[in-house]
Design an enzyme around this catalytic site. Structure first.
Site, PDB file in Angstrom:
ATOM      1  N   ALA A 157      31.289   0.788  48.997  1.00  0.00           N
ATOM      2  CA  ALA A 157      31.225   1.828  47.970  1.00  0.00           C
ATOM      3  C   ALA A 157      29.768   2.264  47.834  1.00  0.00           C
ATOM      4  O   ALA A 157      28.839   1.485  48.116  1.00  0.00           O
ATOM      5  CB  ALA A 157      31.738   1.271  46.649  1.00  0.00           C
TER       6      ALA A 157
ATOM      7  N   GLY B 196      33.912  -1.966  50.487  1.00  0.00           N
ATOM      8  CA  GLY B 196      34.992  -0.991  50.647  1.00  0.00           C
ATOM      9  C   GLY B 196      35.248  -0.621  52.105  1.00  0.00           C
ATOM     10  O   GLY B 196      36.353  -0.195  52.447  1.00  0.00           O
TER      11      GLY B 196
ATOM     12  N   GLU C 131      37.417  -3.276  53.380  1.00  0.00           N
ATOM     13  CA  GLU C 131      38.721  -3.113  52.711  1.00  0.00           C
ATOM     14  C   GLU C 131      39.513  -1.962  53.337  1.00  0.00           C
ATOM     15  O   GLU C 131      40.736  -2.021  53.452  1.00  0.00           O
ATOM     16  CB  GLU C 131      38.493  -2.897  51.212  1.00  0.00           C
ATOM     17  CG  GLU C 131      37.967  -4.177  50.558  1.00  0.00           C
ATOM     18  CD  GLU C 131      37.455  -3.973  49.144  1.00  0.00           C
ATOM     19  OE1 GLU C 131      36.571  -3.121  48.951  1.00  0.00           O
ATOM     20  OE2 GLU C 131      37.931  -4.660  48.229  1.00  0.00           O
TER      21      GLU C 131
ATOM     22  N   GLU D  31      30.065  -8.035  47.802  1.00  0.00           N
ATOM     23  CA  GLU D  31      29.990  -7.614  46.397  1.00  0.00           C
ATOM     24  C   GLU D  31      29.393  -8.684  45.495  1.00  0.00           C
ATOM     25  O   GLU D  31      28.713  -8.372  44.518  1.00  0.00           O
ATOM     26  CB  GLU D  31      31.385  -7.225  45.882  1.00  0.00           C
ATOM     27  CG  GLU D  31      31.909  -5.899  46.405  1.00  0.00           C
ATOM     28  CD  GLU D  31      32.637  -6.026  47.735  1.00  0.00           C
ATOM     29  OE1 GLU D  31      32.543  -7.077  48.404  1.00  0.00           O
ATOM     30  OE2 GLU D  31      33.306  -5.049  48.113  1.00  0.00           O
TER      31      GLU D  31
HETATM   32  N1  CAA Z   1      25.685   2.647  49.025  1.00  0.00           N
HETATM   33  C1  CAA Z   1      24.729   3.582  48.984  1.00  0.00           C
HETATM   34  N2  CAA Z   1      23.765   3.693  49.922  1.00  0.00           N
HETATM   35  C2  CAA Z   1      23.779   2.794  50.934  1.00  0.00           C
HETATM   36  C3  CAA Z   1      24.761   1.791  51.032  1.00  0.00           C
HETATM   37  C4  CAA Z   1      25.756   1.735  50.014  1.00  0.00           C
HETATM   38  N3  CAA Z   1      26.767   0.850  50.045  1.00  0.00           N
HETATM   39  N4  CAA Z   1      24.512   1.045  52.137  1.00  0.00           N
HETATM   40  C5  CAA Z   1      23.413   1.571  52.696  1.00  0.00           C
HETATM   41  N5  CAA Z   1      22.974   2.627  51.996  1.00  0.00           N
HETATM   42  C6  CAA Z   1      21.794   3.491  52.257  1.00  0.00           C
HETATM   43  C7  CAA Z   1      20.508   2.757  51.964  1.00  0.00           C
HETATM   44  O1  CAA Z   1      20.211   2.822  50.583  1.00  0.00           O
HETATM   45  C8  CAA Z   1      19.536   3.522  52.810  1.00  0.00           C
HETATM   46  O2  CAA Z   1      19.225   4.739  52.180  1.00  0.00           O
HETATM   47  P1  CAA Z   1      17.692   5.279  52.185  1.00  0.00           P
HETATM   48  O3  CAA Z   1      17.390   5.535  53.646  1.00  0.00           O
HETATM   49  O4  CAA Z   1      17.778   6.528  51.381  1.00  0.00           O
HETATM   50  O5  CAA Z   1      16.853   4.199  51.593  1.00  0.00           O
HETATM   51  C9  CAA Z   1      20.374   3.884  54.056  1.00  0.00           C
HETATM   52  O6  CAA Z   1      21.733   3.761  53.660  1.00  0.00           O
HETATM   53  C10 CAA Z   1      20.157   2.926  55.212  1.00  0.00           C
HETATM   54  O7  CAA Z   1      20.362   1.606  54.737  1.00  0.00           O
HETATM   55  P2  CAA Z   1      19.286   0.426  54.945  1.00  0.00           P
HETATM   56  O8  CAA Z   1      17.900   0.981  55.042  1.00  0.00           O
HETATM   57  O9  CAA Z   1      19.543  -0.599  53.896  1.00  0.00           O
HETATM   58  O10 CAA Z   1      19.713  -0.101  56.382  1.00  0.00           O
HETATM   59  P3  CAA Z   1      19.571  -1.590  56.948  1.00  0.00           P
HETATM   60  O11 CAA Z   1      19.976  -1.500  58.386  1.00  0.00           O
HETATM   61  O12 CAA Z   1      18.269  -2.175  56.606  1.00  0.00           O
HETATM   62  O13 CAA Z   1      20.697  -2.428  56.165  1.00  0.00           O
HETATM   63  C11 CAA Z   1      22.903  -2.860  55.279  1.00  0.00           C
HETATM   64  C12 CAA Z   1      22.051  -2.114  56.342  1.00  0.00           C
HETATM   65  C13 CAA Z   1      22.888  -4.370  55.562  1.00  0.00           C
HETATM   66  C14 CAA Z   1      24.325  -2.336  55.452  1.00  0.00           C
HETATM   67  C15 CAA Z   1      22.355  -2.577  53.858  1.00  0.00           C
HETATM   68  O14 CAA Z   1      22.180  -1.177  53.723  1.00  0.00           O
HETATM   69  C16 CAA Z   1      23.253  -3.049  52.754  1.00  0.00           C
HETATM   70  O15 CAA Z   1      23.277  -4.229  52.433  1.00  0.00           O
HETATM   71  N6  CAA Z   1      24.046  -2.105  52.157  1.00  0.00           N
HETATM   72  C17 CAA Z   1      24.908  -2.425  51.036  1.00  0.00           C
HETATM   73  C18 CAA Z   1      26.191  -3.119  51.494  1.00  0.00           C
HETATM   74  C19 CAA Z   1      27.037  -3.510  50.300  1.00  0.00           C
HETATM   75  O16 CAA Z   1      26.631  -4.259  49.437  1.00  0.00           O
HETATM   76  N7  CAA Z   1      28.295  -3.000  50.285  1.00  0.00           N
HETATM   77  C20 CAA Z   1      29.222  -3.274  49.210  1.00  0.00           C
HETATM   78  C21 CAA Z   1      29.192  -2.161  48.192  1.00  0.00           C
HETATM   79  S1  CAA Z   1      30.112  -2.521  46.747  1.00  0.00           S
HETATM   80  C22 CAA Z   1      31.715  -2.230  47.161  1.00  0.00           C
HETATM   81  O17 CAA Z   1      32.059  -1.834  48.261  1.00  0.00           O
HETATM   82  C23 CAA Z   1      32.678  -2.500  46.036  1.00  0.00           C
HETATM   83  C24 CAA Z   1      34.103  -2.244  46.333  1.00  0.00           C
HETATM   84  O18 CAA Z   1      34.789  -2.997  46.986  1.00  0.00           O
HETATM   85  C25 CAA Z   1      34.723  -1.130  45.705  1.00  0.00           C
END
Ligand code: CAA
Length: 263
Positions: A66, A111, A114, A134
């Site tokens: 998400a 997500g 999922e 999460e």
């Molecule tokens: N939401 C919004 N933006 C996101 C994102 C997310 N889930 N995942 C990555 N991005 C964005 C980053 O903020 C970044 O944006 P900027 O360039 O503007 O800073 C861009 O995508 C690239 O990401 P990274 O620089 O972080 O890339 P990386 O290769 O260093 O890391 C990653 C990749 C490990 C996927 C890391 O981005 C990360 O941990 N992302 C979050 C993953 C996460 O926690 N997902 C679960 C979300 S909650 C959910 O899904 C709840 C549900 O079930 C409903």
């Protein structure tokens, strides 16, 4: 509806939805979910679409979960409405009449995992990774992850993944039965489409019956499940495709399945 967050294509009876927010690693926001719901409406209305393939744009991510930037702005009511929207939209993949293949081309997190779990099966590229991280955000999966993951890989493995939030590689995901095939990144879509075409050539009534029997049967005892199978089997035998398939075998020719759900 014009799509800005997904790409929706249909060719040879195969629909493809490509999550297309590469700058945010294809994270799911409310607009993307609305567009996906609209594309699913179109798929349901089109008799000629036989298989749906899901993938992400770029070579780094399927869906990184998400959209956390959007999540961070939600009050509890907005969070509930968003989770409901995601759950409903993703849940439609499981209930769609046609098979859904997730071609996971990178991160499938939160997500994103999922979404893949609600598909019928997953092909992954070697660089793909899966996880429900999460817990690291102080929340839990909200689009069915606590329910679908344990059903697929068992409660213990699912609990370890959900409690730690750790990511697993495509190879590990294949080992625990989450992924059917791991492929070189440049072979992922070709191999996915090959399987999609193979499935699309089958009878639509029998595909629908098989999907429904398997999915419904997983939630009931085996005797009830076998009864569901018996009823579905009888429906297939009465269908145009069922008659064509058996006749083609006897006449030693290739079956010409019409794939209609209208009869
Ligand atoms: N939401 C919004 N933006 C996101 C994102 C997310 N889930 N995942 C990555 N991005 C964005 C980053 O903020 C970044 O944006 P900027 O360039 O503007 O800073 C861009 O995508 C690239 O990401 P990274 O620089 O972080 O890339 P990386 O290769 O260093 O890391 C990653 C990749 C490990 C996927 C890391 O981005 C990360 O941990 N992302 C979050 C993953 C996460 O926690 N997902 C679960 C979300 S909650 C959910 O899904 C709840 C549900 O079930 C409903």
């Amino acid at each position: 509806m014009a799509y800005e967050n997904i790409i929706f294509e249909v060719a040879e009876g195969i629909a493809t939805i490509t999550f297309n927010r590469p700058k945010a690693l294809n994270a799911l926001n409310g607009d993307l979910l609305d567009e996906m719901a609209d594309a699913l409406d179109k798929i349901e209305e089109d008799e000629d679409i036989r298989v749906l393939v899901l993938t992400g744009s770029g070579d780094k991510s399927f869906v990184a979960g998400a959209d956390i930037t959007e999540l961070a702005t939600f009050n509890p009511l907005q969070a509930k409405l968003f989770a409901r929207k995601g759950l409903q939209t993703i849940g439609r993949l499981q209930n769609l009449f046609i098979p859904v293949i997730a071609a996971v081309n990178g991160f499938a997190l939160g997500g994103g995992s999922e979404m893949a779990l609600a598909s019928d099966f997953i092909y992954a590229s070697e660089n793909a990774s899966f996880g429900l991280p999460e817990i690291k955000l102080g929340i839990i999966p909200g689009f069915g992850g606590t329910q679908r993951l344990p059903r697929l890989i068992g409660a213990s493995m699912a609990k370890e993944m959900i409690y730690t939030g750790k990511l697993i590689t495509a190879a590990e995901a294949e080992k625990i039965g989450m992924v059917n095939r791991v492929l070189a990144p440049d072979a992922l879509m070709d191999e996915t489409m090959k399987t999609a075409r193979e499935i699309a050539a089958k009878g639509k009534v029998s595909l629908r019956a098989a999907k429904q029997a398997i999915n419904s049967g997983l939630n009931v005892d085996i005797n009830t499940g076998c009864q569901i199978e018996t009823d579905s089997f009888a429906i297939c035998m009465a269908s145009v495709d069922g008659k064509e398939g058996t006749r083609a075998f006897i006449e030693k020719r290739k079956a010409d399945f019409k794939g209609t759900l209208k009869d």
